[in-house]
Motif scaffolding. Structure first.
Motif, mmCIF file in Angstrom:
data_model
loop_
_atom_site.group_PDB
_atom_site.id
_atom_site.type_symbol
_atom_site.label_atom_id
_atom_site.label_comp_id
_atom_site.label_asym_id
_atom_site.label_seq_id
_atom_site.Cartn_x
_atom_site.Cartn_y
_atom_site.Cartn_z
ATOM 1 N N GLU A 84 0.812 -1.223 0.000
ATOM 2 C CA GLU A 84 0.000 0.000 0.000
ATOM 3 C C GLU A 84 0.842 1.268 0.000
ATOM 4 O O GLU A 84 0.313 2.350 0.186
ATOM 5 C CB GLU A 84 -0.907 -0.004 1.223
ATOM 6 N N GLY A 85 2.147 1.135 -0.147
ATOM 7 C CA GLY A 85 2.984 2.323 -0.204
ATOM 8 C C GLY A 85 3.729 2.664 1.067
ATOM 9 O O GLY A 85 4.393 3.695 1.124
ATOM 10 N N GLY A 86 3.620 1.829 2.105
ATOM 11 C CA GLY A 86 4.514 2.030 3.250
ATOM 12 C C GLY A 86 3.900 2.287 4.597
ATOM 13 O O GLY A 86 4.634 2.456 5.573
ATOM 14 N N GLY A 87 2.571 2.338 4.714
ATOM 15 C CA GLY A 87 1.964 2.622 6.008
ATOM 16 C C GLY A 87 2.220 1.541 7.044
ATOM 17 O O GLY A 87 2.749 1.805 8.121
ATOM 18 N N TRP A 88 1.850 0.303 6.696
ATOM 19 C CA TRP A 88 2.041 -0.785 7.662
ATOM 20 C C TRP A 88 3.505 -1.147 7.826
ATOM 21 O O TRP A 88 3.954 -1.478 8.930
ATOM 22 C CB TRP A 88 1.214 -2.004 7.266
ATOM 23 N N ALA A 89 4.261 -1.085 6.740
ATOM 24 C CA ALA A 89 5.702 -1.348 6.857
ATOM 25 C C ALA A 89 6.354 -0.314 7.767
ATOM 26 O O ALA A 89 7.186 -0.643 8.622
ATOM 27 C CB ALA A 89 6.357 -1.342 5.480
ATOM 28 N N GLY A 90 5.974 0.946 7.613
ATOM 29 C CA GLY A 90 6.513 1.997 8.467
ATOM 30 C C GLY A 90 6.111 1.806 9.914
ATOM 31 O O GLY A 90 6.924 2.000 10.825
ATOM 32 N N GLY A 110 7.677 -1.037 -1.755
ATOM 33 C CA GLY A 110 7.109 -2.306 -1.321
ATOM 34 C C GLY A 110 6.886 -3.289 -2.454
ATOM 35 O O GLY A 110 7.646 -3.352 -3.425
ATOM 36 N N MET A 111 5.819 -4.052 -2.329
ATOM 37 C CA MET A 111 5.549 -5.092 -3.318
ATOM 38 C C MET A 111 5.138 -4.513 -4.667
ATOM 39 O O MET A 111 5.295 -5.180 -5.694
ATOM 40 C CB MET A 111 4.476 -6.044 -2.794
ATOM 41 N N ARG A 112 4.643 -3.283 -4.678
ATOM 42 C CA ARG A 112 4.346 -2.645 -5.961
ATOM 43 C C ARG A 112 5.629 -2.499 -6.773
ATOM 44 O O ARG A 112 5.670 -2.791 -7.973
ATOM 45 C CB ARG A 112 3.707 -1.271 -5.726
ATOM 46 N N ALA A 113 6.698 -2.056 -6.108
ATOM 47 C CA ALA A 113 7.980 -1.874 -6.792
ATOM 48 C C ALA A 113 8.606 -3.215 -7.153
ATOM 49 O O ALA A 113 9.190 -3.374 -8.245
ATOM 50 C CB ALA A 113 8.927 -1.062 -5.908
ATOM 51 N N TRP A 114 8.509 -4.190 -6.259
ATOM 52 C CA TRP A 114 9.096 -5.512 -6.520
ATOM 53 C C TRP A 114 8.443 -6.159 -7.739
ATOM 54 O O TRP A 114 9.112 -6.642 -8.644
ATOM 55 C CB TRP A 114 8.935 -6.403 -5.283
ATOM 56 N N ARG A 115 7.121 -6.137 -7.769
ATOM 57 C CA ARG A 115 6.399 -6.719 -8.906
ATOM 58 C C ARG A 115 6.660 -5.912 -10.181
ATOM 59 O O ARG A 115 6.826 -6.475 -11.261
ATOM 60 C CB ARG A 115 4.901 -6.771 -8.614
ATOM 61 N N GLY A 116 6.694 -4.593 -10.020
ATOM 62 C CA GLY A 116 6.918 -3.740 -11.179
ATOM 63 C C GLY A 116 8.268 -3.978 -11.831
ATOM 64 O O GLY A 116 8.424 -3.789 -13.042
ATOM 65 N N ALA A 117 9.247 -4.396 -11.041
ATOM 66 C CA ALA A 117 10.581 -4.683 -11.569
ATOM 67 C C ALA A 117 10.693 -6.105 -12.119
ATOM 68 O O ALA A 117 11.753 -6.492 -12.624
ATOM 69 C CB ALA A 117 11.628 -4.463 -10.486
ATOM 70 N N GLY A 118 9.607 -6.875 -12.012
ATOM 71 C CA GLY A 118 9.621 -8.236 -12.537
ATOM 72 C C GLY A 118 10.536 -9.176 -11.774
ATOM 73 O O GLY A 118 11.076 -10.127 -12.356
ATOM 74 N N LEU A 119 10.690 -8.962 -10.487
ATOM 75 C CA LEU A 119 11.614 -9.759 -9.678
ATOM 76 C C LEU A 119 10.939 -11.035 -9.158
ATOM 77 O O LEU A 119 9.715 -11.157 -9.192
ATOM 78 C CB LEU A 119 12.152 -8.902 -8.534
#
Length: 264
Positions: A84-90, A110-119
């Protein structure tokens, strides 16, 4: 490892034996695919959950149970992410700060960036060996309502209200009282996320906040309604080197206390 770590840099660290990746995404998103080795932690365990201020810290026994169950050890480096962009992680990293564990990083975006990078993703859940870590509370990264009231006339003190403009103005009321803490600066948490970069922290965060009056020249306390959204704003302030702490009681407490001052 830096406080803010990029997805591509985390890939190189996945085999490190002291690394613990904690995913605070929804259960559905975690089960559909997560970072190899990442464990899932339901975000609700980070809060006491008792009205009128559900965002306060759980008690020491509950915190000890949480951190032992995920296998936290003093030498562990924790990387937190969510969807969700860092609320719960923060919020989770702030909780680590509260218990004095400062070996941690945030996966930027978060996972948005991980998935977006195709990792790589997996649906396999890791086997966790519980720890016997001893947990204690360091209050340096927290403030309560009484402490905030005592600082309201201090020119070197800033309250960062991470709620929506409607909550800040009192148009939307989610407690007995609506409005904001006198002198508080409103900067909604999502304004620090870059939607064009998979919700990574915006690159001009320091300048953006300085224009609003939130900077490293002031002692900053941040809050929202229950210290979820302000988990992210605390993290951003921390990453910028601010002298920042959080008010876990947040508006759900302040707005329900009979003697707290309110502005609209």
């Amino acid at each position: 490892m830096n406080l803010i770590i990029e997805a591509e840099d985390l890939v190189a660290e996945l085999e490190h034996e002291e690394l613990l990746i904690v995913d605070l995404s929804s259960s559905q998103n975690y089960l559909s695919g997560h970072i190899p080795g990442a464990l899932h932690l339901p975000f609700h365990v980070l809060m006491a959950g008792t009205p009128p201020a559900p965002g306060k810290l759980p008690d020491l026994d509950q915190l000890t149970h949480i951190f032992r169950s995920i296998g936290l050890r003093p030498e562990t480096h924790v990387v937190a992410c969510d969807d969700e962009g860092g609320g719960w992680a923060g919020r989770f990293l702030w909780t680590l700060e509260v218990i004095g564990h400062r070996n941690y990083s945030y996966l930027n975006g978060g996972m948005r960036a991980w998935r977006g990078a195709g990792l790589p993703l997996t649906t396999e859940e890791p086997q966790i060996t519980p720890s016997n870590i001893e947990v204690s509370i360091d209050t340096a990264s927290t403030m309560d309502a009484e402490q905030i009231q005592a600082q309201l006339d201090n020119p070197n003190f800033t309250v960062w209200d991470a709620r929506s403009p409607q909550e800040y103005s009192g148009e939307r009321v989610l407690a007995m009282k609506g409005g904001h803490i006198p002198g508080a600066i409103n900067c909604e948490w999502t304004q620090l996320m870059d939607p064009q970069r998979d919700l990574r922290i915006r690159t001009d965060a320091r300048e953006f906040l300085a224009e609003l009056g939130i900077d490293d020249k002031h002692r900053v306390v941040t809050h929202c309604q229950s210290h979820h959204r302000s988990g992210f704003t605390w993290l951003v302030g921390k990453s910028l080197g601010f002298d920042i702490c959080a008010y876990p009681g947040s508006w759900s407490e302040w707005g329900n206390l009979p003697d707290t001052p309110v502005k609209q």
